[in-house]
Design an enzyme around this catalytic site. Sequence first.
Site, PDB file in Angstrom:
ATOM      1  N   ASP A  59       0.868  -1.174   0.000  1.00 49.43           N
ATOM      2  CA  ASP A  59       0.000   0.000   0.000  1.00 49.43           C
ATOM      3  C   ASP A  59       0.908   1.229   0.000  1.00 49.43           C
ATOM      4  O   ASP A  59       2.012   1.194   0.563  1.00 49.43           O
ATOM      5  CB  ASP A  59      -0.911   0.028   1.228  1.00 49.43           C
ATOM      6  CG  ASP A  59      -1.901   1.193   1.161  1.00 49.43           C
ATOM      7  OD1 ASP A  59      -2.837   1.130   0.363  1.00 49.43           O
ATOM      8  OD2 ASP A  59      -1.723   2.171   1.913  1.00 49.43           O
ATOM      9  N   GLU A 100       0.957   5.731   0.294  1.00 49.71           N
ATOM     10  CA  GLU A 100       0.286   7.000   0.557  1.00 49.71           C
ATOM     11  C   GLU A 100       0.935   8.047  -0.344  1.00 49.71           C
ATOM     12  O   GLU A 100       2.157   8.015  -0.555  1.00 49.71           O
ATOM     13  CB  GLU A 100       0.395   7.404   2.024  1.00 49.71           C
ATOM     14  CG  GLU A 100      -0.212   6.411   2.997  1.00 49.71           C
ATOM     15  CD  GLU A 100      -1.687   6.131   2.766  1.00 49.71           C
ATOM     16  OE1 GLU A 100      -2.391   7.044   2.266  1.00 49.71           O
ATOM     17  OE2 GLU A 100      -2.140   5.015   3.055  1.00 49.71           O
ATOM     18  N   HIS A 125      -5.256   4.493   6.347  1.00 45.80           N
ATOM     19  CA  HIS A 125      -4.528   5.492   5.547  1.00 45.80           C
ATOM     20  C   HIS A 125      -3.085   5.657   6.014  1.00 45.80           C
ATOM     21  O   HIS A 125      -2.470   6.695   5.772  1.00 45.80           O
ATOM     22  CB  HIS A 125      -5.251   6.847   5.526  1.00 45.80           C
ATOM     23  CG  HIS A 125      -6.583   6.792   4.843  1.00 45.80           C
ATOM     24  ND1 HIS A 125      -6.708   6.433   3.521  1.00 45.80           N
ATOM     25  CD2 HIS A 125      -7.840   7.028   5.292  1.00 45.80           C
ATOM     26  CE1 HIS A 125      -8.005   6.465   3.189  1.00 45.80           C
ATOM     27  NE2 HIS A 125      -8.696   6.809   4.246  1.00 45.80           N
ATOM     28  N   ASP A 139      -2.486  -0.579   6.410  1.00 45.17           N
ATOM     29  CA  ASP A 139      -3.411  -0.966   5.336  1.00 45.17           C
ATOM     30  C   ASP A 139      -2.910  -2.217   4.614  1.00 45.17           C
ATOM     31  O   ASP A 139      -3.703  -3.085   4.229  1.00 45.17           O
ATOM     32  CB  ASP A 139      -3.564   0.177   4.334  1.00 45.17           C
ATOM     33  CG  ASP A 139      -4.440   1.310   4.882  1.00 45.17           C
ATOM     34  OD1 ASP A 139      -4.958   1.150   6.001  1.00 45.17           O
ATOM     35  OD2 ASP A 139      -4.599   2.330   4.198  1.00 45.17           O
TER      36      ASP A 139
END
Length: 626
Positions: free
Chosen positions: A411, A413, A549, A554
């Site tokens: 994942d 960001e 997040h 995540d």
Amino acid sequence: MTNKFSTIIKELESCHEQCLNSFKITKIKVFPKKKQCIVYFFSNEYLSDNVLHLIENKIESLHCVGSIILENTVKNPSINKYIKNNWVKLSNRVYEKIPVARGWLDEAECEVSDDILTLKLTDRIGIEILEMKDIPSIIQDIVFNDTGIRIKVNLNISDKLEHDKIYEDYYLFKEDKERQLTEELLKQNGSAVKDKADVEDSIIIMGKKILDKPTKINDIHGMGQKVTIQGKVYDIQAKCIRDNSTLLIISLTDFSNSIYIKIFQKKDSDSLTDKIKLHKWLKISGRVEYDNYLKETIIIPSDINLLNNTERTDISKDKRVELHLHTNMSAMDGISSPNEYIKRAAEWGHSALAITDHGVVQAFPDAYKYGQKYDIKIIFGVEAYLIDDEIEIIKNPKNIDIDKETYVVLDIETTGLSAIKDEIIEIGAVKLKDGKIVDRYHSLIKPQGVIPYEIENLTGITNKMVKDSPNIESVMPDFIDFIGDSTIVAHNASFDMGFIYKTCEELNLPLKNPVLDTLNLSRTLIKKLKNHKLKTISEHFNIKLLNHHRAIDDAKATSEILIELFKKLKEKDINNLSEINKLRCELLPQHIRPNHALILVKDHVGLKNLYKLISKSHLKHFYRTP
């Protein structure tokens, strides 16, 4: 159950006699549906986090399924000791409710005095966000529930204000971008402020010739001052008032801002509506006032000059043919009518024009009418919404048994949604083998630009947190080595992989691994869910999604979801990665993001077929869009 817990405490007493000699279990609550057990116990002093962790680890030996929560009460509670021994646990309870608080509470300095907890933060953004999320009240409630003592929580600025500079830099950066955009608009619209030489070409339509240099509308401050401005007319309203006088309200913009010009015209005076037209450029001198009726700042003009502004023209020898054009029939896309477009095309010497509204053909009659009027050939078309009904759940799958493959569940960001414009600020991944996590990867990344305020708010990742982090050029090669030849897994993989593929292309890093999307896989296997967001699927499988997040959290939740989805695949007798794409026929059309496709009509038969296509898409295949 109580006897088993008591046995665990006796085992630990030999090592921690001082803090456990007064330990007494007062109550145990079990919630089978939530798979949760709460143990309430009493002790003379608060137990430290280390001791609590030891108790939790021992409880795991009971083979309890679900989560264990320890609630510690003491005889004479002390806020100082409570905060000192339980700050990490208390913070985690805050993060479960408000994940964005993590970035600031982790770096906050705690001070306790007379039942007042003061949290000193290193930046003002943190204080604003924590206050906005009502973090002080949440902390107060947690402390009260644990100790019975009502404390006050204050948020103050630390003596270290390094982050304030980043905060200020962000807004300076934002202002600079807005200024650049304004200047670009001014150039595109030919609206640069004219110098005094241009004034000679102006026409007086009210008062006298204006020689003063114009001020930007955005720089007008204060009532009662006299100013000179110039700009383009984009709206005119004429209203009849008493004694047959006319109130003229002109909307003027110089592309730095806009303002109303208000003129009261007497009955016998020359009409200004014949002289002031839409899209003309005016130079105006007058007094700034606040209008109580419009509730806006306006200008009452004393002088108005009409500028001989040269309209934009197409001076190219070979004229273009616009093949992609939205009229005001395209919802939220076009604002001009077919008449305006076709008239402009004729003025520029164009021979043809395509009308391609989003999913509709309502503009065709007007387009045909004005095409005949201005001798412009109209190419009829549409920008259709097209879904790929052969979308792959796993791309480039290996011919290998599901249980034998190694997976890297990742994942990221980012600073925004665009893989072209925005940047990766965090990568988190777990390596899965035989249904267990065998390795982890995590790195914050320093972007070239600034992390926007809304992204800080969403993720809790601040500019200060990434200030000393490595850049993407250092992190990505290391991360590609971590992936190796494993199958990559992500939730909504097209988003994460869009950023990763772009970065790998820029750094000349090869990446051709199989990619499995748990979003589309869950859509085929768990159709009853209202949506397939990571949080929704986690709740469906009773998976803890802490610090949503944040990349590593995540990724861990996605890995647990993957294990559950693999169980459902085996129920369908799918045991090989290469067999997963058999399920793509079960993806519902409403779950597939539509692409845009341009369709142009060649002849009358094509026009008839386009009408049939539009009718069928609206009547039989409409879901949000035709």
